[in-house]
Design a protein around this motif. Structure first.
Motif, short mmCIF file in Angstrom:
data_model
loop_
_atom_site.label_atom_id
_atom_site.label_comp_id
_atom_site.label_asym_id
_atom_site.label_seq_id
_atom_site.Cartn_x
_atom_site.Cartn_y
_atom_site.Cartn_z
N ILE A 1 -6.42 5.35 -6.83
CA ILE A 1 -6.28 6.19 -8.03
C ILE A 1 -7.66 6.28 -8.66
O ILE A 1 -8.23 5.28 -9.06
CB ILE A 1 -5.28 5.57 -9.03
N LEU B 1 -5.46 0.59 -7.32
CA LEU B 1 -5.92 1.00 -8.65
C LEU B 1 -6.43 -0.20 -9.43
O LEU B 1 -6.07 -1.34 -9.15
CB LEU B 1 -4.84 1.75 -9.41
N VAL C 1 1.66 9.13 -10.36
CA VAL C 1 1.39 9.90 -9.13
C VAL C 1 2.40 11.03 -8.94
O VAL C 1 2.56 11.55 -7.83
CB VAL C 1 1.32 8.99 -7.89
#
Length: 195
Positions: free
Chosen positions: A69, A126, A150
């Motif tokens: 991410i 992430l 997401v």
């Protein structure tokens, strides 16, 4: 046994070379291959051919998208891949346009997908800790889940009529990494989803 396409969407940077995403993609490839599945891996940072990428999606029974991410979204190179591959595949290979017809121009948007029967799984890394999600007391995400974050990737897959498998997240990988634990959790996730 199933045909599995693994897309490694990491974009290397000097401070993040992609070792963890590479390890997770390779771990999935090895685990799935050892169970008899046919596996293809595409590492976006090494380049790709649009036509081959479309053919890989048509071949696959399962698509695993492995990516970090970056600024609350996929890396720019993965977004570029989506723009190029998915747009080219709108000719009927991945979807028949956006699902609407001349007779019903306001209905069925997003329902033109032709990858019916194909599953997909998101596996993300992430910096945010797991505790930042699913907790209304945490002000930044305000109770939202990792899948909420997401959601655009889920919608892209739904646009092609793919069905979701449970998402995997490796959290806090820069400030408080526990890579051995993440790898063990990933193995358990693969066993639950594909075992």
């Amino acid at each position: 046994m199933r045909n599995v396409l693994i897309i490694n969407g990491h974009q290397p940077y000097p401070f993040a070379k992609g070792t963890l995403n590479d390890s997770l993609a390779e771990r999935a490839r090895h685990w799935l291959s050892s169970k008899g599945h046919e596996v293809r891996v595409s590492r976006i940072a090494e380049g790709y051919d649009v036509e081959e990428a479309i053919a890989d999606h048509q071949w696959a029974d399962v698509v695993i998208m492995q990516f970090p991410i970056n600024w609350m979204m996929v890396p720019w190179s993965f977004k570029k891949y989506m723009d190029e591959v998915y747009t080219a595949g709108m000719d009927g290979r991945l979807c028949n346009g956006d699902g609407r017809t001349a007779e019903k121009p306001k209905e069925n948007y997003g329902l033109g997908g032709t990858l019916t029967g194909t599953d997909y799984m998101l596996s993300v890394t992430l910096n945010a800790p797991a505790e930042a999600f699913d907790d209304p007391e945490e002000p930044f995400f305000g109770g939202k889940s990792l899948d909420d974050l997401v959601a655009p990737v889920h919608l892209n897959a739904r646009f092609f009529d793919m069905s979701p498998l449970p998402t995997f997240g490796a959290f806090d990988v820069m400030k408080n990494p526990d890579i051995d634990r993440d790898l063990a959790r990933f193995d358990a996730h693969l066993e639950r989803v594909f075992g």
